[in-house]
Design a protein around this motif. Sequence first.
Motif: not given
Length: 162
Positions: A120-135
């Motif tokens: 219920n809390k889970l929000v998929p990650p987003d590059y706007s959060e500051g990640f350099h790479r996402l998989f």
Amino acid sequence: MIEIIIFIGLQGAGKSTFYRTHFAETHALVSKDLMRNNKRPARRQAFLIAEHLKAGTSLVVDNTNPTRGDRQDIIEIAPDYQAKIIGYYFDSQIADCLTRNRQREGKARVPDYALYMTRNKLVPPDYSEGFHRLFQVKIAENPGTFEIHPWVQEEKLGPESI
Ligand SMILES: Nc1ncnc2c1ncn2[C@@H]1O[C@H](COP(=O)(O)OP(=O)(O)OP(=O)(O)O)[C@@H](O)[C@H]1O
Ligand SMILES: [Mg+2]
């Protein structure tokens, strides 16, 4: 370059298994599961991350990390050490996670409601959060193996699809 790897996913999604098969040789493990007796796990976690970075050691933060806030607490430590921030989103069905969780023994097994709370809390990650790479990572058919794909931001992987 030093790496901070952040795992994101439900209990039973395979995070700790993935750490063991892909990162145990090269990255230190930071997990709130190892701080169960600590009164301030968030502060303890930030301290441990900074210690590893100071020592020049890459690390994995192996928690469910479901919210942007959970991830922000980690990401905001990185700039001081010029660390690269990499996220792995564990794409899973809650039914499969419940099954795998029920097969676990002892402290590794959590109550079913804990998975629903995380879902219920889970929000998929987003590059706007500051990640350099996402998989995104998925448990593959061949037991013990995983499929890894570059993150596709548009893809619908939100809680409604789990
Ligand atoms: N690739 C895989 N193939 C088959 N079984 C797997 C795979 N990955 C994990 N499992 C099994 O699924 C169960 C949950 O895995 P794991 O403990 O790694 O999940 P987790 O995401 O770390 O959960 P938690 O957030 O509760 O720590 C374990 O019993 C594990 O053996
Ligand atoms: Mg785990």
